[in-house]
Design a protein around this motif. Structure first.
Motif: not given
Length: 402
Positions: A88-107
Protein backbone atom coordinates in the motif's frame (compact mmCIF):
# COMPACT_ATOMS: atom_id res chain seq x y z
CA UNK A 1 39.87 47.95 1.76
CA UNK A 2 39.50 46.48 -1.74
CA UNK A 3 41.36 43.35 -0.63
CA UNK A 4 39.02 42.94 2.38
CA UNK A 5 36.01 43.35 0.13
CA UNK A 6 37.33 40.68 -2.25
CA UNK A 7 37.86 38.29 0.67
CA UNK A 8 34.32 38.89 1.92
CA UNK A 9 32.91 38.29 -1.55
CA UNK A 10 34.87 35.04 -1.86
CA UNK A 11 33.65 33.89 1.55
CA UNK A 12 30.07 34.77 0.63
CA UNK A 13 30.42 32.91 -2.66
CA UNK A 14 31.79 29.83 -0.89
CA UNK A 15 28.88 29.92 1.55
CA UNK A 16 26.34 30.17 -1.27
CA UNK A 17 28.03 27.38 -3.22
CA UNK A 18 28.26 25.24 -0.09
CA UNK A 19 24.61 25.75 0.77
CA UNK A 20 23.59 25.02 -2.80
CA UNK A 21 25.64 21.84 -2.79
CA UNK A 22 24.11 20.75 0.51
CA UNK A 23 20.57 21.45 -0.66
CA UNK A 24 21.27 19.48 -3.82
CA UNK A 25 22.70 16.58 -1.84
CA UNK A 26 19.76 16.63 0.58
CA UNK A 27 17.24 16.72 -2.27
CA UNK A 28 18.89 13.65 -3.81
CA UNK A 29 18.85 11.83 -0.47
CA UNK A 30 15.21 12.77 0.12
CA UNK A 31 14.29 11.22 -3.24
CA UNK A 32 15.91 7.89 -2.40
CA UNK A 33 13.54 5.09 -1.36
CA UNK A 34 13.18 4.29 2.33
CA UNK A 35 11.61 1.09 3.63
CA UNK A 36 10.16 1.14 7.13
CA UNK A 37 11.52 -1.46 9.57
CA UNK A 38 10.31 -4.95 8.71
CA UNK A 39 7.64 -6.46 10.99
CA UNK A 40 9.03 -9.25 13.15
CA UNK A 41 5.93 -11.44 13.47
CA UNK A 42 4.86 -14.47 11.44
CA UNK A 43 1.87 -12.88 9.68
CA UNK A 44 1.87 -10.78 6.53
CA UNK A 45 0.06 -7.49 7.13
CA UNK A 46 -3.08 -6.05 5.54
CA UNK A 47 -4.34 -2.50 5.79
CA UNK A 48 -7.61 -0.76 5.18
CA UNK A 49 -8.77 2.81 5.80
CA UNK A 50 -12.26 3.60 7.01
CA UNK A 51 -14.32 6.45 8.44
CA UNK A 52 -16.70 6.10 11.34
CA UNK A 53 -19.29 8.48 12.80
CA UNK A 54 -20.18 8.41 16.48
CA UNK A 55 -23.83 9.45 16.34
CA UNK A 56 -24.04 9.27 20.13
CA UNK A 57 -21.65 12.23 20.55
CA UNK A 58 -21.74 15.79 19.34
CA UNK A 59 -18.23 16.86 18.39
CA UNK A 60 -17.00 19.43 20.97
CA UNK A 61 -13.99 20.28 18.78
CA UNK A 62 -15.83 21.00 15.53
CA UNK A 63 -15.89 24.63 14.35
CA UNK A 64 -19.59 24.19 13.51
CA UNK A 65 -21.43 23.02 16.65
CA UNK A 66 -24.08 20.33 16.53
CA UNK A 67 -22.34 17.81 14.28
CA UNK A 68 -21.56 14.23 15.36
CA UNK A 69 -17.96 13.19 15.97
CA UNK A 70 -16.35 11.76 12.79
CA UNK A 71 -13.07 9.89 12.73
CA UNK A 72 -10.70 8.41 10.20
CA UNK A 73 -9.45 5.02 11.39
CA UNK A 74 -6.66 2.98 9.80
CA UNK A 75 -6.84 -0.77 10.39
CA UNK A 76 -3.75 -2.96 10.20
CA UNK A 77 -4.36 -6.69 10.56
CA UNK A 78 -2.89 -10.17 10.11
CA UNK A 79 -3.40 -11.03 6.45
CA UNK A 80 -3.90 -14.33 4.70
CA UNK A 81 -0.99 -15.36 2.45
CA UNK A 82 -1.79 -13.84 -0.93
CA UNK A 83 -0.58 -13.88 -4.48
CA UNK A 84 1.90 -11.23 -5.58
CA UNK A 85 0.54 -7.82 -4.74
CA UNK A 86 2.11 -4.43 -4.33
CA UNK A 87 2.29 -2.87 -0.91
CA UNK A 88 0.00 0.00 0.00
CA UNK A 89 1.11 3.63 -0.42
CA UNK A 90 2.41 5.20 2.76
CA UNK A 91 0.15 8.27 2.62
CA UNK A 92 -2.44 7.93 -0.15
CA UNK A 93 -4.44 10.80 -1.60
CA UNK A 94 -4.89 13.83 0.63
CA UNK A 95 -2.89 12.12 3.38
CA UNK A 96 0.20 13.25 1.45
CA UNK A 97 -0.43 16.63 3.10
CA UNK A 98 1.28 15.24 6.21
CA UNK A 99 4.59 15.76 4.43
CA UNK A 100 6.64 18.82 5.34
CA UNK A 101 5.76 21.61 2.95
CA UNK A 102 7.02 24.98 1.84
CA UNK A 103 10.70 25.74 2.29
CA UNK A 104 11.34 22.42 4.07
CA UNK A 105 9.68 20.07 1.57
CA UNK A 106 13.04 19.13 0.03
CA UNK A 107 14.47 18.08 3.40
CA UNK A 108 12.20 15.07 4.09
CA UNK A 109 11.95 11.76 2.27
CA UNK A 110 9.13 12.01 -0.26
CA UNK A 111 6.16 9.93 0.87
CA UNK A 112 5.98 8.22 -2.52
CA UNK A 113 9.43 6.90 -1.67
CA UNK A 114 8.48 5.57 1.78
CA UNK A 115 7.71 1.87 1.42
CA UNK A 116 5.57 -0.01 3.91
CA UNK A 117 4.96 -3.75 4.29
CA UNK A 118 1.15 -3.85 4.39
CA UNK A 119 -0.99 -4.70 1.38
CA UNK A 120 -4.26 -2.81 0.98
CA UNK A 121 -7.61 -4.53 1.54
CA UNK A 122 -6.42 -8.16 1.35
CA UNK A 123 -8.28 -11.00 3.14
CA UNK A 124 -7.76 -11.52 6.87
CA UNK A 125 -5.74 -14.50 8.07
CA UNK A 126 -7.51 -17.46 9.63
CA UNK A 127 -8.17 -17.04 13.34
CA UNK A 128 -9.48 -14.45 15.78
CA UNK A 129 -7.28 -11.55 16.75
CA UNK A 130 -7.29 -9.26 19.81
CA UNK A 131 -7.72 -5.52 19.31
CA UNK A 132 -5.12 -2.83 19.92
CA UNK A 133 -6.23 0.81 19.67
CA UNK A 134 -3.40 3.18 18.74
CA UNK A 135 -3.63 6.92 19.35
CA UNK A 136 -1.07 9.38 17.90
CA UNK A 137 0.53 12.36 19.57
CA UNK A 138 -1.05 15.80 19.45
CA UNK A 139 -0.79 17.08 15.88
CA UNK A 140 0.11 13.66 14.51
CA UNK A 141 -1.98 11.20 12.49
CA UNK A 142 -2.29 7.41 12.62
CA UNK A 143 -0.25 6.69 9.44
CA UNK A 144 2.81 8.31 11.05
CA UNK A 145 2.98 5.25 13.35
CA UNK A 146 2.96 2.68 10.57
CA UNK A 147 6.12 0.92 11.80
CA UNK A 148 4.56 0.24 15.21
CA UNK A 149 1.16 -0.73 13.80
CA UNK A 150 2.55 -3.12 11.19
CA UNK A 151 4.72 -4.88 13.74
CA UNK A 152 1.81 -5.50 16.12
CA UNK A 153 -0.39 -6.70 13.26
CA UNK A 154 2.31 -9.15 12.19
CA UNK A 155 2.14 -10.68 15.67
CA UNK A 156 -1.57 -11.39 15.42
CA UNK A 157 -3.32 -8.18 16.51
CA UNK A 158 -5.95 -6.05 14.81
CA UNK A 159 -4.62 -2.51 15.22
CA UNK A 160 -7.00 0.45 14.96
CA UNK A 161 -5.11 3.72 14.47
CA UNK A 162 -7.37 6.65 15.36
CA UNK A 163 -6.61 10.13 14.02
CA UNK A 164 -8.30 12.69 16.32
CA UNK A 165 -10.23 15.09 14.11
CA UNK A 166 -9.39 18.77 14.67
CA UNK A 167 -6.44 17.81 16.91
CA UNK A 168 -4.24 16.30 14.20
CA UNK A 169 -2.51 18.82 11.96
CA UNK A 170 -4.25 16.95 9.17
CA UNK A 171 -6.79 14.19 8.89
CA UNK A 172 -8.78 13.11 5.85
CA UNK A 173 -12.56 12.71 5.75
CA UNK A 174 -14.46 12.05 2.53
CA UNK A 175 -11.20 12.48 0.64
CA UNK A 176 -10.73 16.03 1.92
CA UNK A 177 -7.95 17.24 4.20
CA UNK A 178 -9.26 18.54 7.53
CA UNK A 179 -6.88 20.75 9.58
CA UNK A 180 -6.65 21.25 13.32
CA UNK A 181 -8.35 24.06 15.20
CA UNK A 182 -7.88 25.81 18.54
CA UNK A 183 -10.38 23.59 20.34
CA UNK A 184 -8.65 20.42 19.21
CA UNK A 185 -5.04 21.61 19.47
CA UNK A 186 -5.09 24.32 22.14
CA UNK A 187 -2.43 27.02 22.10
CA UNK A 188 -1.99 26.42 25.85
CA UNK A 189 0.22 23.46 24.93
CA UNK A 190 2.54 25.74 22.97
CA UNK A 191 3.41 27.59 26.15
CA UNK A 192 3.06 24.72 28.59
CA UNK A 193 6.25 25.58 30.48
CA UNK A 194 5.08 29.15 31.08
CA UNK A 195 1.44 28.35 31.78
CA UNK A 196 1.44 24.83 33.19
CA UNK A 197 -1.92 25.38 34.85
CA UNK A 198 -3.59 26.31 31.56
CA UNK A 199 -2.03 23.30 29.85
CA UNK A 200 -3.30 21.04 32.63
CA UNK A 201 -6.87 22.33 32.29
CA UNK A 202 -6.76 22.04 28.51
CA UNK A 203 -5.22 18.57 28.71
CA UNK A 204 -7.76 17.26 31.20
CA UNK A 205 -10.59 18.49 28.98
CA UNK A 206 -9.16 17.20 25.71
CA UNK A 207 -8.08 13.82 27.03
CA UNK A 208 -11.71 12.92 27.69
CA UNK A 209 -12.55 13.53 24.02
CA UNK A 210 -9.64 11.42 22.81
CA UNK A 211 -10.38 8.63 25.29
CA UNK A 212 -13.97 8.56 24.03
CA UNK A 213 -12.60 8.34 20.47
CA UNK A 214 -10.50 5.34 21.47
CA UNK A 215 -13.36 3.53 23.21
CA UNK A 216 -15.65 4.22 20.25
CA UNK A 217 -13.06 2.79 17.85
CA UNK A 218 -12.70 -0.31 20.02
CA UNK A 219 -16.48 -0.81 20.01
CA UNK A 220 -16.63 -0.35 16.25
CA UNK A 221 -13.86 -2.89 15.71
CA UNK A 222 -15.67 -5.34 17.99
CA UNK A 223 -18.75 -4.86 15.82
CA UNK A 224 -16.77 -5.98 12.78
CA UNK A 225 -16.81 -9.47 14.26
CA UNK A 226 -20.27 -9.92 12.77
CA UNK A 227 -19.84 -8.37 9.33
CA UNK A 228 -17.63 -7.65 6.37
CA UNK A 229 -14.03 -8.64 5.83
CA UNK A 230 -13.38 -9.10 9.55
CA UNK A 231 -16.42 -11.29 10.31
CA UNK A 232 -15.31 -14.13 12.56
CA UNK A 233 -11.81 -12.71 12.99
CA UNK A 234 -12.13 -10.28 15.92
CA UNK A 235 -11.42 -11.39 19.49
CA UNK A 236 -13.73 -9.07 21.41
CA UNK A 237 -12.79 -10.29 24.89
CA UNK A 238 -10.11 -7.68 25.58
CA UNK A 239 -8.61 -4.48 24.16
CA UNK A 240 -5.21 -2.91 24.70
CA UNK A 241 -4.85 0.85 24.35
CA UNK A 242 -1.51 2.35 23.34
CA UNK A 243 -0.50 5.87 22.41
CA UNK A 244 2.35 8.31 21.94
CA UNK A 245 2.64 11.68 23.66
CA UNK A 246 -0.87 13.05 24.30
CA UNK A 247 -2.19 9.86 22.72
CA UNK A 248 -0.47 7.96 25.52
CA UNK A 249 -2.44 9.96 28.08
CA UNK A 250 -5.63 9.21 26.16
CA UNK A 251 -4.77 5.50 26.03
CA UNK A 252 -4.47 5.38 29.81
CA UNK A 253 -7.74 7.26 30.33
CA UNK A 254 -9.53 5.02 27.81
CA UNK A 255 -8.30 1.96 29.66
CA UNK A 256 -9.44 3.35 33.00
CA UNK A 257 -12.97 3.81 31.70
CA UNK A 258 -13.29 0.62 29.60
CA UNK A 259 -14.08 -2.59 31.51
CA UNK A 260 -12.80 -4.60 28.54
CA UNK A 261 -9.34 -3.03 28.73
CA UNK A 262 -6.56 -5.58 29.22
CA UNK A 263 -3.74 -3.04 29.54
CA UNK A 264 -2.40 0.31 28.36
CA UNK A 265 0.92 1.69 27.17
CA UNK A 266 2.06 5.33 27.17
CA UNK A 267 5.01 6.24 24.93
CA UNK A 268 6.64 9.44 26.18
CA UNK A 269 3.37 11.12 27.05
CA UNK A 270 2.57 13.44 29.95
CA UNK A 271 -0.47 12.02 31.73
CA UNK A 272 -3.76 13.91 32.06
CA UNK A 273 -7.26 13.22 33.30
CA UNK A 274 -8.84 11.21 36.09
CA UNK A 275 -6.46 8.28 35.58
CA UNK A 276 -3.63 10.36 37.07
CA UNK A 277 -5.36 10.19 40.45
CA UNK A 278 -7.10 6.82 40.19
CA UNK A 279 -4.36 4.81 38.49
CA UNK A 280 -5.09 1.59 36.61
CA UNK A 281 -6.09 -1.83 37.81
CA UNK A 282 -4.71 -3.33 34.58
CA UNK A 283 -1.12 -3.75 33.36
CA UNK A 284 0.63 -0.46 32.57
CA UNK A 285 3.69 0.24 30.42
CA UNK A 286 5.48 3.61 30.41
CA UNK A 287 8.39 4.23 28.02
CA UNK A 288 10.06 7.62 28.03
CA UNK A 289 12.71 9.32 25.96
CA UNK A 290 16.17 9.98 27.34
CA UNK A 291 15.41 12.93 29.63
CA UNK A 292 11.68 12.37 29.99
CA UNK A 293 9.94 12.66 33.35
CA UNK A 294 6.79 10.81 32.25
CA UNK A 295 7.91 7.57 33.91
CA UNK A 296 8.09 9.29 37.31
CA UNK A 297 11.87 9.23 37.63
CA UNK A 298 14.00 12.18 36.52
CA UNK A 299 15.90 15.25 37.62
CA UNK A 300 13.64 18.13 36.51
CA UNK A 301 15.51 20.57 34.28
CA UNK A 302 12.61 22.50 32.73
CA UNK A 303 9.56 24.16 34.34
CA UNK A 304 7.20 21.46 33.05
CA UNK A 305 9.33 18.52 34.19
CA UNK A 306 8.21 18.70 37.82
CA UNK A 307 4.54 18.50 36.81
CA UNK A 308 5.28 15.56 34.46
CA UNK A 309 7.10 13.69 37.21
CA UNK A 310 4.39 14.36 39.79
CA UNK A 311 1.64 13.19 37.42
CA UNK A 312 3.50 9.97 36.63
CA UNK A 313 4.18 9.24 40.28
CA UNK A 314 0.54 9.81 41.16
CA UNK A 315 -0.56 7.51 38.31
CA UNK A 316 1.79 4.71 39.33
CA UNK A 317 1.18 4.96 43.08
CA UNK A 318 -2.60 5.10 42.75
CA UNK A 319 -2.90 2.02 40.55
CA UNK A 320 -3.14 -1.59 41.63
CA UNK A 321 -2.07 -3.26 38.38
CA UNK A 322 1.48 -4.26 37.44
CA UNK A 323 3.69 -1.46 36.10
CA UNK A 324 6.78 -1.43 33.88
CA UNK A 325 8.78 1.77 33.29
CA UNK A 326 11.73 2.36 30.95
CA UNK A 327 13.65 5.17 29.29
CA UNK A 328 15.55 4.89 26.01
CA UNK A 329 18.97 6.56 26.03
CA UNK A 330 19.61 8.70 22.99
CA UNK A 331 15.92 8.86 22.06
CA UNK A 332 13.86 12.03 21.89
CA UNK A 333 10.15 12.62 21.48
CA UNK A 334 9.82 12.01 17.73
CA UNK A 335 11.83 8.77 17.83
CA UNK A 336 8.59 6.95 18.71
CA UNK A 337 7.17 7.83 15.28
CA UNK A 338 8.07 6.95 11.70
CA UNK A 339 10.17 10.13 11.55
CA UNK A 340 13.07 8.08 12.87
CA UNK A 341 13.03 5.99 9.69
CA UNK A 342 12.86 8.82 7.15
CA UNK A 343 15.73 10.84 5.81
CA UNK A 344 15.60 14.33 7.29
CA UNK A 345 18.07 17.03 6.28
CA UNK A 346 19.56 19.28 8.94
CA UNK A 347 16.91 22.06 8.89
CA UNK A 348 14.09 19.59 9.50
CA UNK A 349 16.19 17.61 11.96
CA UNK A 350 16.77 20.72 14.07
CA UNK A 351 13.05 21.47 14.16
CA UNK A 352 11.97 17.95 15.07
CA UNK A 353 12.94 16.40 18.40
CA UNK A 354 14.91 13.39 17.23
CA UNK A 355 17.76 12.09 19.37
CA UNK A 356 21.19 10.77 18.40
CA UNK A 357 19.97 7.16 18.54
CA UNK A 358 19.58 5.44 15.17
CA UNK A 359 15.92 5.76 14.27
CA UNK A 360 15.52 2.13 13.24
CA UNK A 361 17.11 1.01 16.52
CA UNK A 362 14.71 3.16 18.54
CA UNK A 363 11.71 1.73 16.69
CA UNK A 364 13.04 -1.82 17.13
CA UNK A 365 13.27 -1.28 20.89
CA UNK A 366 9.80 0.25 21.10
CA UNK A 367 8.33 -2.58 19.02
CA UNK A 368 10.02 -5.25 21.12
CA UNK A 369 8.74 -3.86 24.41
CA UNK A 370 5.26 -3.10 23.10
CA UNK A 371 4.99 -6.60 21.64
CA UNK A 372 6.10 -8.27 24.87
CA UNK A 373 3.73 -6.11 26.92
CA UNK A 374 0.69 -6.69 24.72
CA UNK A 375 1.38 -10.44 24.53
CA UNK A 376 1.57 -10.55 28.32
CA UNK A 377 -1.52 -8.40 28.91
CA UNK A 378 -3.77 -10.16 26.42
CA UNK A 379 -2.39 -13.67 26.04
CA UNK A 380 -0.74 -14.16 29.40
CA UNK A 381 2.61 -15.00 27.85
CA UNK A 382 5.72 -14.80 30.03
CA UNK A 383 7.18 -11.30 29.92
CA UNK A 384 10.89 -12.13 30.01
CA UNK A 385 11.88 -9.02 28.05
CA UNK A 386 10.04 -6.80 30.51
CA UNK A 387 12.20 -7.96 33.41
CA UNK A 388 15.54 -6.35 34.28
CA UNK A 389 18.22 -6.25 33.00
CA UNK A 390 17.42 -5.26 29.43
CA UNK A 391 19.21 -6.90 26.50
CA UNK A 392 19.31 -3.45 24.88
CA UNK A 393 22.18 -1.22 25.97
CA UNK A 394 20.03 1.83 25.20
CA UNK A 395 17.27 0.87 27.67
CA UNK A 396 17.28 2.19 31.22
CA UNK A 397 15.06 -0.03 33.36
CA UNK A 398 13.29 2.05 36.00
CA UNK A 399 10.58 -0.23 37.29
CA UNK A 400 9.51 -3.83 36.63
CA UNK A 401 6.44 -5.61 37.92
CA UNK A 402 6.96 -8.53 40.30
Amino acid sequence: MARTLRILLVVALLIVVGLGAYVGYAAIRAAQPVTLPAPTGPYPVGRTITEWTDHARLDPLAPQPGSPRRLSVWLWYPAAPAAEAGTAPYAPGAWAGLHLDGALAWSETGFDDVHVHAVADVPVAAGRFPVVVLEPGLGFAAPQYTAIAENLASHGYLVAGVTPTYSANLTVLDGTAVPSDEAGNPSAFDTADLHAGQAQVAGDRLVDVWAADARFAAAQVAGLQARGRFAGHVDTAATVYIGHSFGGAAALEACRSDPHCAGAADLDGTQYGAVVHSGLTKPLLLIGSQDSCVTGTCEPSAPGDQADRDAARSLVNAGTGPVWCYRIRGAEHFDFTDYGAYYLAAPAGFLLTLGPIDGDVALAIVNAYLGAFVDHAVRGRPAALLAAPSPYAEVEVQRTAP
